[in-house]
Structure formats: structure tokens, C-alpha cells
Design a protein around this motif. Sequence first.
Motif, PDB file in Angstrom:
ATOM      1  N   TYR A   1       7.585  10.308  25.884  1.00 20.31           N
ATOM      2  CA  TYR A   1       8.133   9.934  27.187  1.00 20.31           C
ATOM      3  C   TYR A   1       9.629  10.246  27.316  1.00 20.31           C
ATOM      4  O   TYR A   1      10.067  10.806  28.316  1.00 20.31           O
ATOM      5  CB  TYR A   1       7.890   8.445  27.428  1.00 20.31           C
ATOM      6  CG  TYR A   1       8.546   7.906  28.672  1.00 20.31           C
ATOM      7  CD1 TYR A   1       8.059   8.235  29.936  1.00 20.31           C
ATOM      8  CD2 TYR A   1       9.650   7.060  28.593  1.00 20.31           C
ATOM      9  CE1 TYR A   1       8.651   7.744  31.074  1.00 20.31           C
ATOM     10  CE2 TYR A   1      10.251   6.559  29.739  1.00 20.31           C
ATOM     11  CZ  TYR A   1       9.752   6.898  30.966  1.00 20.31           C
ATOM     12  OH  TYR A   1      10.340   6.410  32.097  1.00 20.31           O
ATOM     13  N   VAL A   2      10.412   9.918  26.317  1.00 21.74           N
ATOM     14  CA  VAL A   2      11.861  10.150  26.417  1.00 21.74           C
ATOM     15  C   VAL A   2      12.159  11.642  26.488  1.00 21.74           C
ATOM     16  O   VAL A   2      12.998  12.084  27.279  1.00 21.74           O
ATOM     17  CB  VAL A   2      12.605   9.481  25.248  1.00 21.74           C
ATOM     18  CG1 VAL A   2      14.080   9.862  25.266  1.00 21.74           C
ATOM     19  CG2 VAL A   2      12.469   7.966  25.327  1.00 21.74           C
ATOM     20  N   ASP A   3      11.485  12.419  25.675  1.00 22.54           N
ATOM     21  CA  ASP A   3      11.654  13.874  25.769  1.00 22.54           C
ATOM     22  C   ASP A   3      11.285  14.371  27.159  1.00 22.54           C
ATOM     23  O   ASP A   3      11.965  15.239  27.729  1.00 22.54           O
ATOM     24  CB  ASP A   3      10.759  14.574  24.733  1.00 22.54           C
ATOM     25  CG  ASP A   3      11.463  14.775  23.407  1.00 22.54           C
ATOM     26  OD1 ASP A   3      12.694  14.847  23.395  1.00 22.54           O
ATOM     27  OD2 ASP A   3      10.762  14.824  22.381  1.00 22.54           O
ATOM     28  N   GLU A   4      10.221  13.822  27.684  1.00 17.95           N
ATOM     29  CA  GLU A   4       9.735  14.259  28.990  1.00 17.95           C
ATOM     30  C   GLU A   4      10.749  13.988  30.089  1.00 17.95           C
ATOM     31  O   GLU A   4      11.079  14.882  30.879  1.00 17.95           O
ATOM     32  CB  GLU A   4       8.409  13.545  29.296  1.00 17.95           C
ATOM     33  CG  GLU A   4       7.769  13.964  30.607  1.00 17.95           C
ATOM     34  CD  GLU A   4       6.436  13.271  30.838  1.00 17.95           C
ATOM     35  OE1 GLU A   4       5.593  13.853  31.544  1.00 17.95           O
ATOM     36  OE2 GLU A   4       6.231  12.158  30.324  1.00 17.95           O
ATOM     37  N   ILE A   5      11.280  12.783  30.136  1.00 12.40           N
ATOM     38  CA  ILE A   5      12.204  12.455  31.235  1.00 12.40           C
ATOM     39  C   ILE A   5      13.573  13.082  31.031  1.00 12.40           C
ATOM     40  O   ILE A   5      14.314  13.298  32.003  1.00 12.40           O
ATOM     41  CB  ILE A   5      12.337  10.939  31.440  1.00 12.40           C
ATOM     42  CG1 ILE A   5      12.962  10.246  30.219  1.00 12.40           C
ATOM     43  CG2 ILE A   5      10.994  10.310  31.781  1.00 12.40           C
ATOM     44  CD1 ILE A   5      13.293   8.773  30.444  1.00 12.40           C
ATOM     45  N   SER A   6      13.923  13.382  29.767  1.00 16.86           N
ATOM     46  CA  SER A   6      15.239  13.990  29.518  1.00 16.86           C
ATOM     47  C   SER A   6      15.338  15.398  30.098  1.00 16.86           C
ATOM     48  O   SER A   6      16.431  15.929  30.290  1.00 16.86           O
ATOM     49  CB  SER A   6      15.534  14.023  28.015  1.00 16.86           C
ATOM     50  OG  SER A   6      14.659  14.915  27.360  1.00 16.86           O
ATOM     51  N   LYS A   7      14.192  16.004  30.396  1.00 15.28           N
ATOM     52  CA  LYS A   7      14.177  17.362  30.930  1.00 15.28           C
ATOM     53  C   LYS A   7      14.183  17.401  32.455  1.00 15.28           C
ATOM     54  O   LYS A   7      14.219  18.482  33.055  1.00 15.28           O
ATOM     55  CB  LYS A   7      12.952  18.115  30.404  1.00 15.28           C
ATOM     56  CG  LYS A   7      12.929  18.266  28.881  1.00 15.28           C
ATOM     57  CD  LYS A   7      11.603  18.816  28.391  1.00 15.28           C
ATOM     58  CE  LYS A   7      11.551  18.869  26.862  1.00 15.28           C
ATOM     59  NZ  LYS A   7      10.219  19.293  26.371  1.00 15.28           N
ATOM     60  N   LEU A   8      14.127  16.251  33.077  1.00 19.07           N
ATOM     61  CA  LEU A   8      14.045  16.206  34.536  1.00 19.07           C
ATOM     62  C   LEU A   8      15.395  16.490  35.181  1.00 19.07           C
ATOM     63  O   LEU A   8      16.453  16.150  34.643  1.00 19.07           O
ATOM     64  CB  LEU A   8      13.530  14.841  34.992  1.00 19.07           C
ATOM     65  CG  LEU A   8      12.103  14.487  34.558  1.00 19.07           C
ATOM     66  CD1 LEU A   8      11.773  13.064  34.945  1.00 19.07           C
ATOM     67  CD2 LEU A   8      11.096  15.453  35.172  1.00 19.07           C
ATOM     68  N   THR A   9      15.330  17.055  36.362  1.00 13.78           N
ATOM     69  CA  THR A   9      16.539  17.360  37.122  1.00 13.78           C
ATOM     70  C   THR A   9      16.596  16.480  38.367  1.00 13.78           C
ATOM     71  O   THR A   9      15.616  15.813  38.728  1.00 13.78           O
ATOM     72  CB  THR A   9      16.552  18.835  37.556  1.00 13.78           C
ATOM     73  OG1 THR A   9      15.464  19.045  38.477  1.00 13.78           O
ATOM     74  CG2 THR A   9      16.405  19.753  36.356  1.00 13.78           C
TER      75      THR A   9
END
Length: 979
Positions: free
Chosen positions: A471-479
Amino acid sequence: MNFLKKISIVTSIAAASFVGYAYGQDFQWKEATSNGYTYKYVTNDPTAARYYKLKNGLTVILSPTNKDPRIQTYIATKAGSKTDPSDHTGLAHYLEHMLFKGTDKFGSKDWAKEKPILDQIDALYEKYNTTKDESKRKEIYKEIDKVSGEAAKFAIANEYDKMMAGMGADGTNAFTSFEQTVYTEDIPANVVDKFLTVQSERFRQPVLRLFHTELEAVYEEKNRSLDDDGDKVYDMMFASLFPNNNYGKQTTIGTIEHLKNPSLKAIRQYFDTYYVPNNMGIIMSGDFNPDEVIAKIDKAFSYMKPKSIPEYKIGQEKPISSPIVKEVVGPNPENVMLGFRFPGATTKDARLLNLVGNMLTNGQAGLIDLDLVKKQKLLAAYAYPYVLKDYSVLLLQGRPTNGQSLDEVKTLLLQEIDKLRKGEFSDDLIESIVNNEKKSIIQKDEKYSSRAGILMDEFTSDIDHKVSLEYVDEISKLTKKDIMDFAAKYLQANNYVAIYKRKGEDKSIVKVDKPTITPVSVNREDQSPFLKKIDEMPENAIAPVWLNFDKDITKNKLGDVDVLSVKNTDNALFRLYYHFDSGKWNNKILPLAAEYLQYLGTKNKSSEAISKEFYRLASSFNVSAGNEETYVTLEGLNENFDKTASLFEELIKNCQADQNALNAYKARLKKARADVKQSKGAIMSGLRSYAQYGPQNPFNNVLTDAELEALKAEDLINVLHDLFNYKHKVLYYGPKSGNEIVTSLKPIHTLPKSLKELTKTKTFVQVPTDKNKVLFAHYDMVQSEIFWVRNADQYNVSIAPTVSLFNNYFGGGMGSIVFQTIRESKALAYSTYSYFALPSKKEDKDMVLAYVGTQADKFNESTTAMNELLTTLPKSEQLFETAKSGLRKSIASERITQDGIIFSYLRAQKLGNNADIRRNVYDQSPKLAFTDINNFHDKEMKGKNYTYCIVASQEKVNEADMKKLGEVKKLNLTEIFGY
């Protein structure tokens, strides 16, 4: 045993994302075999969770950790209120209650004689269920009551609870929500064999005994929900969001119509349908060897046979094209709740919803935090996701400040949603949320109980554990554009539900009427052969660990300030406290100054900028002023310790008066003070304080309206600027040693040459309970709340073992005398308890407390029942030995760690104790006999005077009945609250 309160939101996605995370790690599902069992696991999973699927389809999830010699267990069924039959809503919930009643092997003193009578009751309920004529129904119920009394002669009430208490279990309970029914225990690590033996029997073939008294407890639970405006708002919200889905079509606790027409046949059919191994999971986290435990679980539950589960058809909802606005009326303060519909738990959009919830509300730097809370545009405001399997929901709630309409509240909340669509939020907000998620992950991984709860939620919602870890990896890539697109898709200007909670009388409430119930036998002295078998099973003793305040706490000095520290060797988190032995009793404006601080900035930084900076550091601060103590709390990542401590020192020493902020704060405080007068819980707190201390008491020791109006910004600023000039202690738990924390703080926490004493301007002394009195406050509600209060003698450490054992036996749990008598035997209350309370400091007196929450028409019976118990202590040698055994096992497996060591030391100091009092309780309790606690009861409770604190509707509780208890004094809200 309860249904999961909707207000206690546990979002599966949010919880799952916190399990444990090493940023940037590669997570992959793998398979392994050990001790003959194949399991799956996720690489780099800090919980080391193993996922087993037994031959019969039973899911077992094991997460070992040896920090404490205890294990949190959950036995979960993927069935809740959404799978209730439409003509028997509430069924999953009251089946949950019945899973505590035993089987043909336990809970019965003679099954052969009990069963034919239970069969009669079954038939009577089916007849009752299909009969429409009210007069005939009453006659049938009289027969049910009569035959139930005969059946109860062979029942052993609470035998399950006694077995668990005897093992030293804590938190014996269960809960039901939309799509899960979960049975929970926190057990010592050495009773796994006993636990599994009991649980495998429990789910083998449950017997629906003592049904009519338990159903009455559910009636009480329903009536309590009718008095809860928050529950009514949630029910209306879900009914409006989900007209086609069972989330909205039926409530967890069920309708009054269905509760009044139960079918034992339908309950058994539900159990046979859903309580099957391929629909259940056993989740355990704690101190155990997974290779050993999986073999034991397999052996215990291999009798279960898999069955096909009926297909659950998700009620599909049409898009909301225009706002749906509904109203709820009740006595509590007004507010607005907004709801937006989202996809279900397993989707990426549900995970993004969790992020959006944090962007709106994270306690520090969310849009609502900064725009509405920090700027004091509303009395209170927040947003949070509610992630469920079929659909998810984003909920926003706001309370108006003085002069605001509910329409204005709704507009302000919708403006924050509009900012998400337009991208009007800080560029670094997502990055800050990611940093705080990392910290939260570490926090959640600290306790075995948190791990188990997270893994259980994932199981019942079908969430992939690997996806949660990513989850953290996933949201860290959001713009920013990703968020804008997401908000534009789901958070439109017109696709929401708005529930207006207005103040007024709800004339639509129809309570569940109290049926006539004859008290039944609870057979306290009887034991089933099964219980004896459990008691005789061997267990390896757990050696207790006592605190040694000289060795467990490092003591240093920072100038004249004592520094007490405990080193964190587990992770990189710290918690720092500045502790003052003074509070509101010294200065009534101290709590106001503490709250005012959150709206202030310095010459160089605005309040909003400071909040954002704390959040970027993944740190936070809180100033809490109680009656006699004040705490300043800082917490965060050790790498940011110096920056966090420096930022707070800069704020508190250099904060600047802000008249606009004070004016808004005063207006909000006036509204909050008016609103709290509409809270039955606050009213009861005021009555209890009045009973303890008299008309002038800590509860109403507040500024008058005139004093509040005259308050100046400089008055509050001076308190804040001067705070660290007074005597205090530094308490620290973190990776630094005692010397290192002193070195770090020395240039940051600068102190004057001498610290000032803060003398008390007010001291409250408990008044003698010299006669029977009634303190009554009117509140428009179905229920009545009754507290018994008696001030006893001065604190005496020598009675601690007797007190602990007495409380375990008398009123401390579901297997206690009070619970068995008032709820199980007499069906008078959903919630009831009693205990002898030792004070928090040696100058204060002990107290006797008792409570019953009951229907108003049971007022006389309930008060009589509790008074009988306060007069005569029922004797049960079997229950006494269980209480004694459970007390010692609970203490032996308890570990006080982290900053808990420091707070235990401070509590001991206040009581004049130099050592861990638990050791005395552990050593002395085996020497106590029933005569010791009986003599204690006679000395402290029998024939004593009590102050009865009663909150109820004056239309429903007769004053003449109250006068039978003592001299009645009706208190108005000004007397209770002090303004």
C-alpha cells in the motif's frame, strides 16, 4: 457480546495498510512446508504471517511474536447482518450471543433431562412466531417463560466464561457487523491446548439454552441504540446510500418486529449454513510456535465438514444523480453527515479512498484539519473511510458553531471536497501522508493484538495481504492529477447523501416492550464434566515478571528536572512527555490555554505552517491538562527527534496572541459547553462527581460564562509562555539512552536557574456518604442509567490482594456474580457491573461503584436486584476458585513494557508504594478464602449508604420509586456543569 457499533469504524484497507512495512521491499507470495503442513506467506512480511488452508477448508492465519507471553485469537465467520434472512433480521447478532451458552457437553448439568424441555421451547417459539393474535401471543409467551424456567434448572449459566476466566483470558467477547461475526479471546500462551479444546467443542453443536433471557438482553441492546442519535444517523445514512444492498436494507441488530418474533429453527439453519470450515478462519498472533499450533488446530477442528455456501448476491446500486437529504431527530446536539459511495474493499479505488480520507483528515495537515478545524470555522469536523466488502463509503461529519445553520456546515464540508477535485492542496501532502503511514505501520506492529486484528479484517473482507503490504509503495507513486481524477470520478457535486441530525423529540421511536420474565436458576455451584476435564489439562506455568523501578528505569537530571527513561530496543519510535504535577485545580484556564495553543503561530510561522511541519516530520504534539496533572506529549521518528522537540519549544515559548483566534475559540467553546449539556454521558459524569465531592466538585470547576467572556488572549499566552518555568519531569521512551536524551534536550529544553512551584488554588475532598441519597437528572430517553456511588475509607495498600480477588469474583466480567444475577438470571439489563475502586493517590478514599443500564420500566426491579447483591454476597466456591486462578494467571502473563513502566512508577509514587503492587496481589491471593472476600463485602458494602446517580426521563421513572432509595435531589444542568 455486542454488535459492532458503526461509530467505531475499523476500515479494513486502512488497518491492513499498517501491518508492517519495509519501504521499497519486494513482496511476493511464496509457499513452504513445515512439520507436514504447507502454508503460504509473503516475502519480507514483518508479521511473518503464515496462511494455512486445512483439508476441510478452514483458513488458519498464524503470526508469531514473543514480546508478551500471550496470544490474541479471533475465530471469524464470513457472515454478518448482510446475510441475515430478510424475514429474520438481527439473526447473526443474536446467534453470536447464543454461542456463549454451551453445547450438550458443557453448560448443562443433565443434558438428557434438559433436551426434551428445550425441544418444547423450540416448538413454542415456532408457534409464537406464526401467531398474530396479541392475546394468544401473550399466553404463549407465558408458557415459554414457564418452560424456560424448568429448562434453566438444568443449565449452567456462563460456564464458557468461567472456563475462559479460569485460563486467565482477557477480552472474552464477540462482535457482529455487516459481513463478519467474530469471537475474540486474549489468552496466556500456555493455555493453547485448553483454548482449542473449548473452541472446537463450542462450534460443534451449540445449544440454544437460556434463550428468552438472552433475547431480553438483545432487546435492551436495541433500546440502547434507540437512545443513541449517532446510531440513528448511521442507520439512516446506510439506508439512503444502499436502498438495494443489505448494508442499507437491514441493520445489524435487526428490526423490532423481527426481534419480537424469533425462530430458533431459523437460528439453527443459519448456523448450519454459514458456520462451516470453508467459511471460517482462525487468526492468532502472539507467543507460540506455528508448527506446533497448526497441528493442534488441525486436530481440534478436523471434525468440521465443508459445505457449499449460498451465493450472496450483491444488491447493485444505481449512481446517485442528485443529493439525497434526510433528517434524524433526537436530544443530542445538531450535526451533518455526508456520505459518498465507493467500490468495495478489494479494489484499488478502495485503497485510494483510504488515502483521500487522510488527505481530508489526518489530525494535523488534512484539508479539513487546516481549513475548518484550525481556522475554527466549525465546532468539529472530520472525514473517514468506511471500507466494506460490497461497497465502501467516505463519510464526512461537521458540527455547527454558534449561529451556523446545518446548510452552512454542509457547504463548508463540500468546499473541501471541491478542493480535491481542483487540486487545491499542498504539493507535498501525499508525501507527508506516506511518511506518516510508515510511522503508523511501526506503531501497529508493536502489539500482537493489533497484528491479529488487522489479519482478521483482511480475512473477512477478502483482502490480499500482499496488496496491503504494498500500500505505501502504491500511494507513494500517486500524483496530484491522480487524486484530482479520482475525486472527479467519485466525489461529484451532487452524488452524496446528507443526513441532518436535528435537535428535538423523536416521536417515531417504538421501544421493544419488556416481556414478563421469571428469574431463572444459574446453578453457580454446578460443573459439567467437560469443565472439569479442561481444568485438569496440564499447562506449563508462566513465571511472572515484576517491575524493578530501580533497574527498569534510567534516572538522569537535566538541571533540576528529573529525567526518567526506558530504552526502546524494538524500533525507531520515540515518545517524550513533560509531566507537571498540576492541572485545572491549580489554574482553571490551563486546559483552555492548552487547547488555544493549537490555533497559534509564532512571529515567523503561522499555525497552519507549524501543523504541516509536524506532519512532514511524522511527528505530533499534544498538551493535555487534567485536574491534577498536565502532560505535554511529543511522539515521532527518532531520526526527527531534535527537529520535533525544537519545533514544539519554538511554538510554546514564542506563540503570539491572536485575538481573532481567541474570539472564534470563545464562540466555539460556548457552543461546545451548551452542546455537552445535551450528552447523557456527560450528565452522568457530573452526577458522579457531585456524589463524590458535593455541590462544588472537579466536574463543575470551570470558568463561569462571565469569566469566560472576560478572558483575554494575553491571559492564555502568559500561561503557555510560563509553563516550562514550573517544576516538571521529563519522561522518555525511545532509542536514545538516558545520557543521550539529556544531551539532546540540553540545548533545546532550556530552563531557568530555578523552577517555580505551582501551588493549588483549589483542593477537592471526597464527602462522606452519610445517608442514602438520589441525584436525578432528566434526559429524554427510553433507558434509565443508574450508578451507585459510595466513598469508603482512606487508601490502604494492604487490601489490594483482597480487592483484586473480590472484583474478579463479584462484578468484573461476564462470569461474575453481578452479571450472572442481573443479566443472565433476571434479564434486567444489557450492561451491568460493580467493583471496589482504589484511588489514584494515597490522600484519596476508596470507592464502591455499581451500574445498571436498563429499561425505565425495569427501574424498581433493577435497583432492588443490585441492592440485594450489595447486601448479601452469594457464595459459589467454584466461581471463587475460578476467580482466584484467573487472577493469578492473568498477572503472571502480563508484561508492563515501554513507557508503561514509567507510568506505573509514577502511579506507585502517588500511592506511596515503592514496588510493583502486582507482586503482592499474586503472592497473597492464593492464601485468601471465600470468608475473606465475604467479610470484605460485609465491611465495605453491606448496610452502607449510597448515592444513586440516575439519568432518565422524568416521564418514565416515578419520583415515588426514587424516594424509596433515599432523599431525592433533582439537579438542573447549571448545578451539574457549573455554568
